[in-house]
Design a protein around this motif. Structure first.
Motif, PDB file in Angstrom:
ATOM      1  N   MET A  54       0.998  -1.213  -0.110  1.00 16.98           N
ATOM      2  CA  MET A  54      -0.228  -0.104  -0.020  1.00 16.98           C
ATOM      3  C   MET A  54       0.901   1.291  -0.057  1.00 16.98           C
ATOM      4  SD  MET A  54      -3.307  -1.040   2.406  1.00 16.98           S
ATOM      5  CE  MET A  54      -2.435  -1.688   3.661  1.00 16.98           C
ATOM      6  N   LEU A  55       1.984   1.115   0.808  1.00 25.10           N
ATOM      7  CA  LEU A  55       2.744   2.455   0.506  1.00 25.10           C
ATOM      8  C   LEU A  55       3.571   2.449  -0.529  1.00 25.10           C
ATOM      9  CD1 LEU A  55       4.296   1.808   4.426  1.00 25.10           C
ATOM     10  CD2 LEU A  55       2.685   3.527   3.837  1.00 25.10           C
ATOM     11  N   ARG A  56       4.049   1.641  -1.068  1.00 22.58           N
ATOM     12  CA  ARG A  56       4.580   1.732  -2.353  1.00 22.58           C
ATOM     13  C   ARG A  56       3.770   2.145  -3.610  1.00 22.58           C
ATOM     14  NH1 ARG A  56       6.387  -3.200  -2.547  1.00 22.58           N
ATOM     15  NH2 ARG A  56       4.463  -3.984  -3.840  1.00 22.58           N
ATOM     16  N   MET A  57       2.239   1.756  -3.373  1.00 24.55           N
ATOM     17  CA  MET A  57       1.081   2.166  -4.460  1.00 24.55           C
ATOM     18  C   MET A  57       1.227   3.846  -4.417  1.00 24.55           C
ATOM     19  SD  MET A  57      -1.526  -0.784  -4.401  1.00 24.55           S
ATOM     20  CE  MET A  57      -2.122  -0.344  -6.020  1.00 24.55           C
ATOM     21  N   ILE A  58       1.348   4.349  -2.886  1.00 28.63           N
ATOM     22  CA  ILE A  58       1.211   5.813  -2.721  1.00 28.63           C
ATOM     23  C   ILE A  58       2.258   6.420  -2.894  1.00 28.63           C
ATOM     24  CG2 ILE A  58       1.043   7.538  -0.741  1.00 28.63           C
ATOM     25  CD1 ILE A  58      -0.555   5.383   0.646  1.00 28.63           C
ATOM     26  N   SER A  59       3.506   5.764  -2.911  1.00 31.07           N
ATOM     27  CA  SER A  59       4.866   6.675  -3.290  1.00 31.07           C
ATOM     28  C   SER A  59       5.126   6.663  -4.676  1.00 31.07           C
ATOM     29  CB  SER A  59       6.125   5.796  -2.404  1.00 31.07           C
ATOM     30  OG  SER A  59       6.194   4.444  -3.068  1.00 31.07           O
ATOM     31  N   THR A  60       4.666   5.682  -5.519  1.00 34.88           N
ATOM     32  CA  THR A  60       4.784   5.815  -6.833  1.00 34.88           C
ATOM     33  C   THR A  60       3.859   6.649  -7.717  1.00 34.88           C
ATOM     34  OG1 THR A  60       3.409   3.856  -7.058  1.00 34.88           O
ATOM     35  CG2 THR A  60       5.840   3.405  -6.872  1.00 34.88           C
ATOM     36  N   GLY A  61       2.771   6.910  -6.611  1.00 29.34           N
ATOM     37  CA  GLY A  61       1.829   8.018  -7.398  1.00 29.34           C
ATOM     38  C   GLY A  61       0.588   7.058  -8.131  1.00 29.34           C
ATOM     39  N   ALA A  62       0.441   5.934  -7.917  1.00 29.80           N
ATOM     40  CA  ALA A  62      -0.657   5.204  -8.352  1.00 29.80           C
ATOM     41  C   ALA A  62      -1.817   5.656  -7.868  1.00 29.80           C
ATOM     42  CB  ALA A  62      -0.199   3.568  -8.274  1.00 29.80           C
ATOM     43  N   TYR A  63      -1.718   5.954  -6.232  1.00 27.26           N
ATOM     44  CA  TYR A  63      -2.845   6.508  -5.745  1.00 27.26           C
ATOM     45  C   TYR A  63      -2.145   7.571  -4.720  1.00 27.26           C
ATOM     46  CZ  TYR A  63      -5.667   2.457  -7.192  1.00 27.26           C
ATOM     47  OH  TYR A  63      -6.446   1.435  -7.964  1.00 27.26           O
ATOM     48  N   ASP A  64      -2.974   8.505  -4.397  1.00 30.74           N
ATOM     49  CA  ASP A  64      -2.463   9.264  -3.340  1.00 30.74           C
ATOM     50  C   ASP A  64      -3.102   8.790  -1.989  1.00 30.74           C
ATOM     51  OD1 ASP A  64      -5.478   9.925  -2.759  1.00 30.74           O
ATOM     52  OD2 ASP A  64      -5.172  11.966  -3.753  1.00 30.74           O
ATOM     53  N   GLU A  65      -2.790   9.039  -0.753  1.00 24.53           N
ATOM     54  CA  GLU A  65      -3.013   8.441   0.556  1.00 24.53           C
ATOM     55  C   GLU A  65      -4.784   8.212   0.798  1.00 24.53           C
ATOM     56  OE1 GLU A  65      -1.608   7.544   4.913  1.00 24.53           O
ATOM     57  OE2 GLU A  65      -0.405   8.367   2.853  1.00 24.53           O
ATOM     58  N   GLU A  66      -5.612   9.374   0.275  1.00 24.90           N
ATOM     59  CA  GLU A  66      -6.972   9.133   0.402  1.00 24.90           C
ATOM     60  C   GLU A  66      -7.508   8.139  -0.448  1.00 24.90           C
ATOM     61  OE1 GLU A  66      -8.601  10.610   3.175  1.00 24.90           O
ATOM     62  OE2 GLU A  66      -6.581  11.175   3.681  1.00 24.90           O
ATOM     63  N   HIS A  67      -7.044   8.283  -1.733  1.00 17.61           N
ATOM     64  CA  HIS A  67      -7.579   7.274  -2.321  1.00 17.61           C
ATOM     65  C   HIS A  67      -7.010   5.625  -2.317  1.00 17.61           C
ATOM     66  CE1 HIS A  67      -8.539  10.366  -5.783  1.00 17.61           C
ATOM     67  NE2 HIS A  67      -9.713   9.891  -5.406  1.00 17.61           N
ATOM     68  N   MET A  68      -5.889   5.705  -1.672  1.00 22.30           N
ATOM     69  CA  MET A  68      -5.650   4.429  -1.089  1.00 22.30           C
ATOM     70  C   MET A  68      -6.237   4.023  -0.043  1.00 22.30           C
ATOM     71  SD  MET A  68      -3.252   2.120  -1.798  1.00 22.30           S
ATOM     72  CE  MET A  68      -4.373   0.635  -1.570  1.00 22.30           C
ATOM     73  N   LEU A  69      -6.825   4.884   0.981  1.00 29.07           N
ATOM     74  CA  LEU A  69      -7.632   4.442   2.014  1.00 29.07           C
ATOM     75  C   LEU A  69      -9.119   4.116   1.672  1.00 29.07           C
ATOM     76  CD1 LEU A  69      -6.714   7.231   4.306  1.00 29.07           C
ATOM     77  CD2 LEU A  69      -6.220   4.918   4.750  1.00 29.07           C
TER      78      LEU A  69
END
Length: 321
Positions: free
Chosen positions: A66-81
């Motif tokens: 999940m953190l990698r998907m945020i850091s790569t820009g696939a999702y921002d934190e709110e969309h990841m949540l």
């Protein structure tokens, strides 16, 4: 169940030992524990005590993913949540239903309570790998279909036909039959309804025991689904009569659910329908006009709670010529 049996049972389903605390998992992922817990809760899991050894290597990998998907820009934190919450909701319902089916299988096999923990562990070894493969397969197929539908759409202006089907007098019936009979009735209703909706070209949004919410891209598809639902359930022994509300218009999709005035209108029309009847709003009726498969009849103006007055139409099949 003894604590040792609980630990062995949990590890049988997790398929790996629990060896880390929440702080250790956060440290291994390189984030503060509050942030790890926020993502953990989004997946539907409660916080655990700081010193509780509850986490596995897979928990560490999931957090890192999940953190990698945020850091790569696939999702921002709110969309990841949001993604995590949708996964959590779907997997919770799936896991509960599969556990219930497993318990029923053990009941039918006559496994005594004292032997349940051992029987559950054997069951985990037998079914978890195959269920995991089926889950990923079904999710990928559904994602491919959803992406294909959505790719060319303006998500702020999606127009759909919405149907809401409801079993009449279900609450009264539920007080008159046993829990086993009630469970069987719900299983038949949900199973038959899902088959009808999907095979006719619609999509089930959700079922609520005695009701089903579905959508279709075209009004004639929604009308055909409604007719098949009423006709099919009328042939099922001891099944209460069905009533259906249909509406067409703009719909907001959010995390696998649908919202908006069109959805509310379909629900309100269902509540106003007589048993065995399909009521459609004027917009959907207009879209069916000229289609020889259906017969439309305008009824008296009705007061629709929160939406004012309108003159809906009953939808029936055209008589064969």
């Amino acid at each position: 169940m003894a604590l040792e049996d609980e630990d062995l049972l949990a590890e049988a389903f997790l398929r790996e030992p629990r060896r880390y605390t929440s702080h250790q998992v956060a440290d291994m992922a390189g984030v503060p524990v509050y942030r790890a817990r926020r993502l953990w809760r989004a997946l539907g899991f409660a916080n655990v005590a700081d010193d509780a050894v509850e986490f596995t290597e897979s928990d560490v990998e999931a957090l890192k993913t999940m953190l990698r998907m945020i850091s790569t820009g696939a999702y921002d934190e709110e969309h990841m949540l949001l993604i995590a919450r949708s996964i959590g909701r779907a997997s919770t319902r799936l896991a509960e239903s599969q556990a219930e089916v497993g318990a029923e299988s053990l009941d039918q096999a006559g496994v005594p309570l004292a032997e349940r923990a051992r029987a559950w562990r054997r069951r985990a070894e037998m079914v978890v790998p195959d269920l995991a493969r089926l889950l990923v397969y079904a999710w990928q197929r559904q994602l491919a279909a959803a992406a294909g539908r959505i790719a060319g759409q303006d998500m702020s202006a999606v127009r759909l036909a919405v149907g809401f089907a409801d079993l009449v007098a279900f609450t009264r019936l539920s007080r008159q039959i046993t829990s086993t009979e009630l469970a069987r009735l719900i299983d038949r209703f949900e199973g038959h309804s899902a088959d009808i909706v999907t095979s006719t070209g619609g999509r089930v949004v959700k079922t609520l025991g005695d009701s089903v919410l579905f959508v279709a891209d075209k009004s004639h598809v929604a009308a055909e689904i409604a007719l098949r639902l009423v006709e099919t359930h009328a042939r099922v022994k001891d099944m209460p009569e069905l009533r259906v509300g249909l509406a067409s218009g703009p719909v907001m999709w959010r995390m696998g659910d649908v919202f908006g005035t069109t959805v509310n209108l379909a629900s309100r029309l269902t509540a106003l329908s007589l048993p065995g009847t399909i009521l459609a709003d004027p917009q959907l009726a207009e879209e069916l006009e000229g289609d020889r498969a259906f017969r439309l009849r305008e009824v008296n103006r009705l007061s629709v709670r929160g939406l004012g007055e309108l003159a809906p139409f009953t939808v029936t099949r055209s008589e064969p010529t």
